[in-house]
Design a protein around this motif. Structure first.
Motif, PDB file in Angstrom:
ATOM      1  N   LEU A   1       2.501   4.541   8.326  1.00 42.63           N
ATOM      2  CA  LEU A   1       3.457   3.434   8.182  1.00 42.63           C
ATOM      3  C   LEU A   1       3.892   3.263   6.737  1.00 42.63           C
ATOM      4  CD1 LEU A   1       2.554   2.791  11.132  1.00 42.63           C
ATOM      5  CD2 LEU A   1       2.886   0.382  10.544  1.00 42.63           C
ATOM      6  N   ARG A   2       2.969   3.416   5.805  1.00 40.32           N
ATOM      7  CA  ARG A   2       3.333   3.269   4.390  1.00 40.32           C
ATOM      8  C   ARG A   2       4.335   4.339   3.963  1.00 40.32           C
ATOM      9  NH1 ARG A   2      -2.521   2.221   1.412  1.00 40.32           N
ATOM     10  NH2 ARG A   2      -2.782   0.030   2.015  1.00 40.32           N
ATOM     11  N   ASP A   3       4.162   5.545   4.497  1.00 43.87           N
ATOM     12  CA  ASP A   3       5.022   6.656   4.090  1.00 43.87           C
ATOM     13  C   ASP A   3       6.329   6.720   4.871  1.00 43.87           C
ATOM     14  OD1 ASP A   3       3.037   7.353   2.346  1.00 43.87           O
ATOM     15  OD2 ASP A   3       2.247   9.002   3.551  1.00 43.87           O
ATOM     16  N   ALA A   4       6.465   5.896   5.907  1.00 45.06           N
ATOM     17  CA  ALA A   4       7.668   5.948   6.743  1.00 45.06           C
ATOM     18  C   ALA A   4       8.904   5.557   5.943  1.00 45.06           C
ATOM     19  CB  ALA A   4       7.509   5.027   7.948  1.00 45.06           C
ATOM     20  N   GLU A   5       9.995   6.272   6.150  1.00 44.33           N
ATOM     21  CA  GLU A   5      11.237   5.938   5.448  1.00 44.33           C
ATOM     22  C   GLU A   5      11.728   4.551   5.861  1.00 44.33           C
ATOM     23  OE1 GLU A   5      14.325   8.780   5.597  1.00 44.33           O
ATOM     24  OE2 GLU A   5      13.082  10.460   4.925  1.00 44.33           O
ATOM     25  N   GLU A   6      11.525   4.200   7.118  1.00 41.25           N
ATOM     26  CA  GLU A   6      11.862   2.864   7.605  1.00 41.25           C
ATOM     27  C   GLU A   6      10.643   2.295   8.313  1.00 41.25           C
ATOM     28  OE1 GLU A   6      15.560   2.360   9.685  1.00 41.25           O
ATOM     29  OE2 GLU A   6      16.334   4.241   8.871  1.00 41.25           O
ATOM     30  N   GLN A   7      10.254   1.094   7.904  1.00 38.75           N
ATOM     31  CA  GLN A   7       9.085   0.460   8.526  1.00 38.75           C
ATOM     32  C   GLN A   7       9.482  -0.502   9.639  1.00 38.75           C
ATOM     33  OE1 GLN A   7       7.307  -1.113   4.947  1.00 38.75           O
ATOM     34  NE2 GLN A   7       5.942   0.644   4.733  1.00 38.75           N
ATOM     35  N   ASN A   8      10.671  -1.042   9.568  1.00 38.89           N
ATOM     36  CA  ASN A   8      11.161  -1.911  10.632  1.00 38.89           C
ATOM     37  C   ASN A   8      11.979  -1.100  11.635  1.00 38.89           C
ATOM     38  OD1 ASN A   8      10.079  -4.360   9.742  1.00 38.89           O
ATOM     39  ND2 ASN A   8      11.768  -4.714   8.339  1.00 38.89           N
ATOM     40  N   GLY A   9      11.789  -1.384  12.901  1.00 43.31           N
ATOM     41  CA  GLY A   9      12.528  -0.681  13.936  1.00 43.31           C
ATOM     42  C   GLY A   9      11.629  -0.324  15.103  1.00 43.31           C
ATOM     43  N   ASN A  10      12.066   0.596  15.938  1.00 40.09           N
ATOM     44  CA  ASN A  10      11.352   0.956  17.162  1.00 40.09           C
ATOM     45  C   ASN A  10      10.277   2.010  16.900  1.00 40.09           C
ATOM     46  OD1 ASN A  10      12.692  -0.742  19.022  1.00 40.09           O
ATOM     47  ND2 ASN A  10      14.422   0.664  19.086  1.00 40.09           N
ATOM     48  N   TYR A  11       9.061   1.693  17.326  1.00 42.62           N
ATOM     49  CA  TYR A  11       7.941   2.630  17.294  1.00 42.62           C
ATOM     50  C   TYR A  11       7.716   3.130  18.717  1.00 42.62           C
ATOM     51  CZ  TYR A  11       6.776   1.292  12.517  1.00 42.62           C
ATOM     52  OH  TYR A  11       6.811   1.087  11.171  1.00 42.62           O
ATOM     53  N   THR A  12       7.487   4.432  18.851  1.00 47.24           N
ATOM     54  CA  THR A  12       7.303   5.033  20.167  1.00 47.24           C
ATOM     55  C   THR A  12       5.955   5.726  20.237  1.00 47.24           C
ATOM     56  OG1 THR A  12       9.697   5.448  20.286  1.00 47.24           O
ATOM     57  CG2 THR A  12       8.304   6.578  21.891  1.00 47.24           C
TER      58      THR A  12
ATOM     59  N   ASN B   1      12.053  13.446  -8.583  1.00 44.18           N
ATOM     60  CA  ASN B   1      13.154  13.440  -7.609  1.00 44.18           C
ATOM     61  C   ASN B   1      12.902  12.455  -6.468  1.00 44.18           C
ATOM     62  OD1 ASN B   1      14.718  15.470  -8.872  1.00 44.18           O
ATOM     63  ND2 ASN B   1      13.383  17.056  -8.011  1.00 44.18           N
ATOM     64  N   SER B   2      11.759  11.775  -6.538  1.00 42.10           N
ATOM     65  CA  SER B   2      11.394  10.853  -5.461  1.00 42.10           C
ATOM     66  C   SER B   2      12.233   9.577  -5.531  1.00 42.10           C
ATOM     67  CB  SER B   2       9.912  10.484  -5.552  1.00 42.10           C
ATOM     68  OG  SER B   2       9.663   9.733  -6.732  1.00 42.10           O
ATOM     69  N   LYS B   3      12.323   8.891  -4.397  1.00 45.92           N
ATOM     70  CA  LYS B   3      13.056   7.626  -4.347  1.00 45.92           C
ATOM     71  C   LYS B   3      12.411   6.586  -5.256  1.00 45.92           C
ATOM     72  CE  LYS B   3      14.877   8.166   0.356  1.00 45.92           C
ATOM     73  NZ  LYS B   3      14.880   7.592   1.736  1.00 45.92           N
ATOM     74  N   ALA B   4      11.073   6.603  -5.335  1.00 45.74           N
ATOM     75  CA  ALA B   4      10.364   5.616  -6.159  1.00 45.74           C
ATOM     76  C   ALA B   4      10.746   5.741  -7.631  1.00 45.74           C
ATOM     77  CB  ALA B   4       8.857   5.797  -5.987  1.00 45.74           C
ATOM     78  N   PHE B   5      10.828   6.978  -8.114  1.00 40.24           N
ATOM     79  CA  PHE B   5      11.179   7.165  -9.518  1.00 40.24           C
ATOM     80  C   PHE B   5      12.646   6.808  -9.765  1.00 40.24           C
ATOM     81  CE2 PHE B   5      12.762   9.778 -13.057  1.00 40.24           C
ATOM     82  CZ  PHE B   5      11.946   9.290 -14.072  1.00 40.24           C
ATOM     83  N   LYS B   6      13.516   7.191  -8.857  1.00 39.93           N
ATOM     84  CA  LYS B   6      14.938   6.885  -9.025  1.00 39.93           C
ATOM     85  C   LYS B   6      15.183   5.379  -9.007  1.00 39.93           C
ATOM     86  CE  LYS B   6      16.531  11.302  -7.146  1.00 39.93           C
ATOM     87  NZ  LYS B   6      17.205  11.995  -6.021  1.00 39.93           N
TER      88      LYS B   6
END
Length: 525
Positions: free
Chosen positions: A191-202, A428-433
């Motif tokens: 869950l922490r690494d998911a690009e989106e945490q809100n939404g549908n889990y299957t 190149n990560s989103k966190a650094f950008k």
């Protein structure tokens, strides 16, 4: 009649009366040990945290592959069960989903656990009428692993999850007819690494009996999440798991190791999940002990006192419809997230440190496997707990959390991780950008730069204590003060190089005591 024979008969009568008395006492007893037909409930973990919890889930069996099931008058035994399978994916034979919505002020997901459970004795059960009863036949469970499922985050791809088997009824003669089982897995990192945490889990490929089995088949999954976010008071959040057949004897689960707020209303809530709760069969209760020692049966707008486990998935007084399918009748699978009606603190009073949940039934048996309890705790108690652990802040941008786990987990958590170079994803990560693009915070009389912050404090004594801890660890603390609120940010690096700060932060978070280290950008715009 000879005197010797009379004495023998008298002894037999006395023995029988004694046995009857013991038996009737046993009928009124409480199941405090479940080894003979289940697993004792034990704490999975305990959190002392500024934050909250959230639960979602869905059933995995129904009358139809994709359609909602809303018949509220049917007995589960009369439904020919089929796997729900919504995903149009040939690699799965069962699948259902539920929607997660975490708050906008979320700081971090602290813990996430996935549970799946089902009755699974026959692969495809059949029944036929035989005089005044039914006979059930079918091929017994094949050698298919119950501890492996597929799990998909919002807009993600399926990942294969291997879990721990909490209980498997196929190995116990008590539960051989329907063979209920429960498995669980820690999915925090996913869950922490998911690009989106809100939404549908299957969740897919949960194994269960299709067709008919004695008592009716049931199956489902649950995702339980603890997260950090700003709250008025710190909270104690504890989750317990086990496996209990609740039938003729009540089952008690005791929550402890907390101290409720010392004044005002005490806000407390529960999450419980169970299998095999028929909507048409009543007389099952979920109760909590009151201050006077009596038990208060819990209820709300969708759960009655005398039919608490009623084949539904609910959030307080509302049915949870953010699911696919969104069946009102989940055919023997229950998740209840509810606030305890603590009017005038009649149940959880100020400065209380323990409470007991009681589960009982007089007609419909059910299998209890999960319970979570949370309550607001006093600031003084929270600070005392913090003192026992690593010195962390009372008020922080990254809200403080203290976790108590089993001894094995504590030992594991204190091991140092092996730091890995940043590699291709690093700069190149989103966190650094995001770090480079983020606007600076403006502090008066503070040197500009990126500060690698290990903690934030609202009072000076705690900041000084943390500085001393850092010095013992070989670091040189740098403390800056936010002029708006007086908070003190204790850093161990100040640099005008974003890459240098980011590299240091990534190195530090590999160690348990620095896992919440972050970077504040000051006066650089």
């Amino acid at each position: 009649m000879k005197p010797q024979l009379m004495r023998v008969l008298l002894l037999i009568c006395i023995s029988f009366l004694g046995f009857s008395n013991v038996y009737s006492q046993e009928k009124e007893a409480i199941k405090d040990r479940l080894d003979y037909d289940g697993v004792d409930f034990k704490s999975v973990n305990e959190f002392y945290i500024y934050g909250d919890s959230k639960t979602i889930g869905n059933s995995i069996l129904g009358e139809h592959k994709t359609n909602d099931f809303n018949d509220m008058n049917v007995i589960n035994d009369d439904v020919k069960m089929k796997y729900i399978d919504i995903d149009n994916d040939k690699s799965t034979f069962s699948s259902s989903s539920a929607k997660l919505k975490l708050p906008d002020n979320l700081k971090k997901i602290t813990y996430a656990a996935l549970y799946w459970t089902a009755t699974y004795s026959l692969e495809q059960g059949k029944k036929r009428k035989s005089k005044d009863s039914y006979e059930y036949k079918g091929d017994f469970r094949q050698n298919r692993a119950i501890d492996t499922v597929k799990f998909k985050t919002p807009n993600g791809e399926y990942q294969t999850i291997g879990g721990n088997i909490l209980y498997d009824g196929a190995k116990n003669p008590t539960h051989a007819i329907n063979s209920p089982y429960v498995c669980f897995a820690d999915v925090t990192k996913i869950l922490r690494d998911a690009e989106e945490q809100n939404g549908n889990y299957t969740v897919a490929n949960v194994k269960a009996s299709q067709g008919y089995i004695s008592g009716g088949s049931a199956a489902g999954w649950m995702l339980y999440i603890v997260y950090q976010s700003p709250t008025d008071n710190p909270k104690y959040i504890a989750s317990y798991n086990g496996f209990a057949l609740v039938n003729n004897l009540p089952v008690d689960i005791t929550f402890k190791n907390f101290k409720s707020v010392d004044q005002g209303d005490v806000k407390t809530s529960l999450v419980v999940s169970a299998l095999e709760g028929d909507i048409t069969l009543s007389q099952d209760e979920c109760a909590i002990i009151k201050r006077d020692g009596s038990y208060q049966s819990l209820s709300n707008g969708v759960r009655n006192q005398q039919n608490f486990f009623n084949s539904s998935i609910t959030n307080n007084s509302l049915l949870n419809s953010d699911r696919i399918p969104s069946s009102r009748n989940t055919l023997g699978f229950d998740i209840a997230e509810l606030e305890i009606p603590n009017y005038n603190n009649s149940i959880i009073d100020n400065n209380m440190s323990a409470t007991t949940l009681r589960l009982k039934t007089r007609s419909d048996r059910f299998y209890m496997y999960f319970a979570a309890f949370q309550t607001e705790i006093s600031q003084d108690f929270f600070e005392d707990v913090v003192e026992e652990k690593e010195p962390v802040s009372k008020v922080s941008t990254i809200e403080p959390e203290v976790i108590r786990t089993t001894q094995a987990e504590v030992a594991k958590s204190k091991r140092k991780y092996v730091w890995k170079p940043l590699g291709k994803q690093g700069f190149n990560s989103k966190a650094f950008k995001r770090l480079v693009a983020k606007r600076s915070t403006l502090f008066n009389d503070v040197s500009k730069g990126y500060y690698v912050v290990t903690n934030v404090f609202s009072d000076s004594p705690r900041a000084r204590k943390w500085e001393g801890y850092l010095i013992k660890k070989g670091y040189t603390p740098i403390t800056i003060t936010n002029p708006k609120n007086g908070w003190q940010y204790v850093a161990i690096m100040q640099t005008e190089s974003a890459k240098e700060a980011f590299t240091k932060q990534q190195e530090l978070i590999q160690e348990y005591q620095f896992r919440d280290t972050w970077i504040i950008k000051v006066n650089l715009d």
